[in-house]
Design a protein around this motif. Sequence first.
Motif, mmCIF file in Angstrom:
data_model
loop_
_atom_site.group_PDB
_atom_site.id
_atom_site.type_symbol
_atom_site.label_atom_id
_atom_site.label_comp_id
_atom_site.label_asym_id
_atom_site.label_seq_id
_atom_site.Cartn_x
_atom_site.Cartn_y
_atom_site.Cartn_z
ATOM 1 N N ALA A 188 2.843 -7.448 23.129
ATOM 2 C CA ALA A 188 3.825 -8.320 23.759
ATOM 3 C C ALA A 188 5.250 -7.994 23.316
ATOM 4 N N ALA A 189 5.444 -6.840 22.675
ATOM 5 C CA ALA A 189 6.774 -6.474 22.205
ATOM 6 C C ALA A 189 7.720 -6.289 23.388
ATOM 7 N N PRO A 190 9.021 -6.540 23.204
ATOM 8 C CA PRO A 190 9.987 -6.370 24.294
ATOM 9 C C PRO A 190 9.982 -4.938 24.813
ATOM 10 N N GLN A 191 10.135 -4.796 26.127
ATOM 11 C CA GLN A 191 10.109 -3.484 26.735
ATOM 12 C C GLN A 191 11.337 -2.658 26.399
ATOM 13 N N ASP A 192 12.445 -3.318 26.004
ATOM 14 C CA ASP A 192 13.666 -2.589 25.691
ATOM 15 C C ASP A 192 13.726 -2.173 24.231
ATOM 16 N N LYS A 193 12.629 -2.263 23.498
ATOM 17 C CA LYS A 193 12.596 -1.872 22.089
ATOM 18 C C LYS A 193 11.363 -1.029 21.828
ATOM 19 N N VAL A 194 11.374 -0.316 20.714
ATOM 20 C CA VAL A 194 10.200 0.415 20.268
ATOM 21 C C VAL A 194 9.596 -0.325 19.081
ATOM 22 N N THR A 195 8.284 -0.558 19.154
ATOM 23 C CA THR A 195 7.568 -1.307 18.111
ATOM 24 C C THR A 195 6.447 -0.433 17.560
ATOM 25 N N VAL A 196 6.451 -0.238 16.240
ATOM 26 C CA VAL A 196 5.458 0.607 15.579
ATOM 27 C C VAL A 196 4.740 -0.206 14.512
ATOM 28 N N GLN A 197 3.406 -0.202 14.577
ATOM 29 C CA GLN A 197 2.593 -0.867 13.557
ATOM 30 C C GLN A 197 1.852 0.201 12.763
ATOM 31 N N VAL A 198 2.018 0.153 11.430
ATOM 32 C CA VAL A 198 1.383 1.109 10.520
ATOM 33 C C VAL A 198 0.390 0.346 9.655
ATOM 34 N N SER A 199 -0.868 0.769 9.648
ATOM 35 C CA SER A 199 -1.892 0.102 8.840
ATOM 36 C C SER A 199 -2.697 1.144 8.074
ATOM 37 N N ALA A 200 -3.275 0.702 6.950
ATOM 38 C CA ALA A 200 -4.093 1.576 6.102
ATOM 39 C C ALA A 200 -5.474 0.944 5.968
ATOM 40 N N PRO A 201 -6.369 1.136 6.949
ATOM 41 C CA PRO A 201 -7.665 0.452 6.924
ATOM 42 C C PRO A 201 -8.630 1.006 5.884
ATOM 43 N N ASP A 202 -8.547 2.316 5.568
ATOM 44 C CA ASP A 202 -9.558 2.928 4.710
ATOM 45 C C ASP A 202 -9.002 3.515 3.418
ATOM 46 N N GLY A 203 -7.707 3.486 3.206
ATOM 47 C CA GLY A 203 -7.133 4.075 2.002
ATOM 48 C C GLY A 203 -5.721 3.583 1.811
ATOM 49 N N GLN A 204 -4.923 4.323 1.055
ATOM 50 C CA GLN A 204 -3.540 3.946 0.823
ATOM 51 C C GLN A 204 -2.648 5.170 0.982
ATOM 52 N N SER A 205 -1.369 4.936 1.250
ATOM 53 C CA SER A 205 -0.447 6.047 1.484
ATOM 54 C C SER A 205 0.985 5.578 1.263
ATOM 55 N N TRP A 206 1.799 6.467 0.741
ATOM 56 C CA TRP A 206 3.246 6.217 0.706
ATOM 57 C C TRP A 206 3.793 6.398 2.109
#
Length: 277
Positions: A188-206
Amino acid sequence: MSIGNSPEDERPFEDVPQEARPSIGRALRQARIAAGLTVDDVSSATRVRIAIVHAIEADDFAPCGGDVYARGHIRTLARAVHLDPAPLLEQYDAEHGGRPAPTPAAPMFEAERIRPERRGPNWTAAMVAAIVAVVGFVGFTAFKGGDDGRTQVAEDAAPTSAKPASPTPGSSKPTDQKPEPSDSAIAAAPQDKVTVQVSAPDGQSWISAKDHNGRVLFDGLLKKGESKTFQDSDKVNLILGDAGAIQLYVNGKKIEDQFQPGSVERLTYTKGDPQVG
């Protein structure tokens, strides 16, 4: 008279004069050879790519992707070859301008607080409910007008028996429409913006995230099970220290790139369909 090694022979690594101290890469390479390990062995044990291990042993830290990742790789490789990482990290900081200061995460939290206020699906659901109610009312009115016998029965029975038929379609439809925006806040993010979701389901990362002006949105460790969301009017620049442990959603769409464990990836996402910049 003392017997055995003199105190000077037992001085810690950091007391060795700077000009006599081996380089970081040479120290790691010598320790690896002394431990009887190959570069492939170290890469498999640490999930650090072979090319990065070779580069660090040659004192080339550019492929690491920044000081934060370079320090992390040094610590990981040192432990794998049974070497104390503390002196090597101090030497790295001394040669590269000191330890990087932690980046405050306040902009990230502020963005997450603002996002729910910008969502607009409730307006869409309200418009759909209103349209359905109007269509239901018009249909019911036409039904009454097309059959005089039934109209008379409805009027004689009671006003309340006919009225619930009108709001019933309107009241049931909003209930069906409300769950739609809750399926994914990113969709449902606004169409005039870029939305990025970053997740770590199985490990970890910088990870490191910046907006189109180069302002740091987040720079730190994303632990297992955690998720961060970034939003910008133009683009979001990412650096993933261990891309194999990361799952990305861009503008509500899952990125299917098969990143290798331990790989460092630099990515840029913009508005519209997900595409790597």
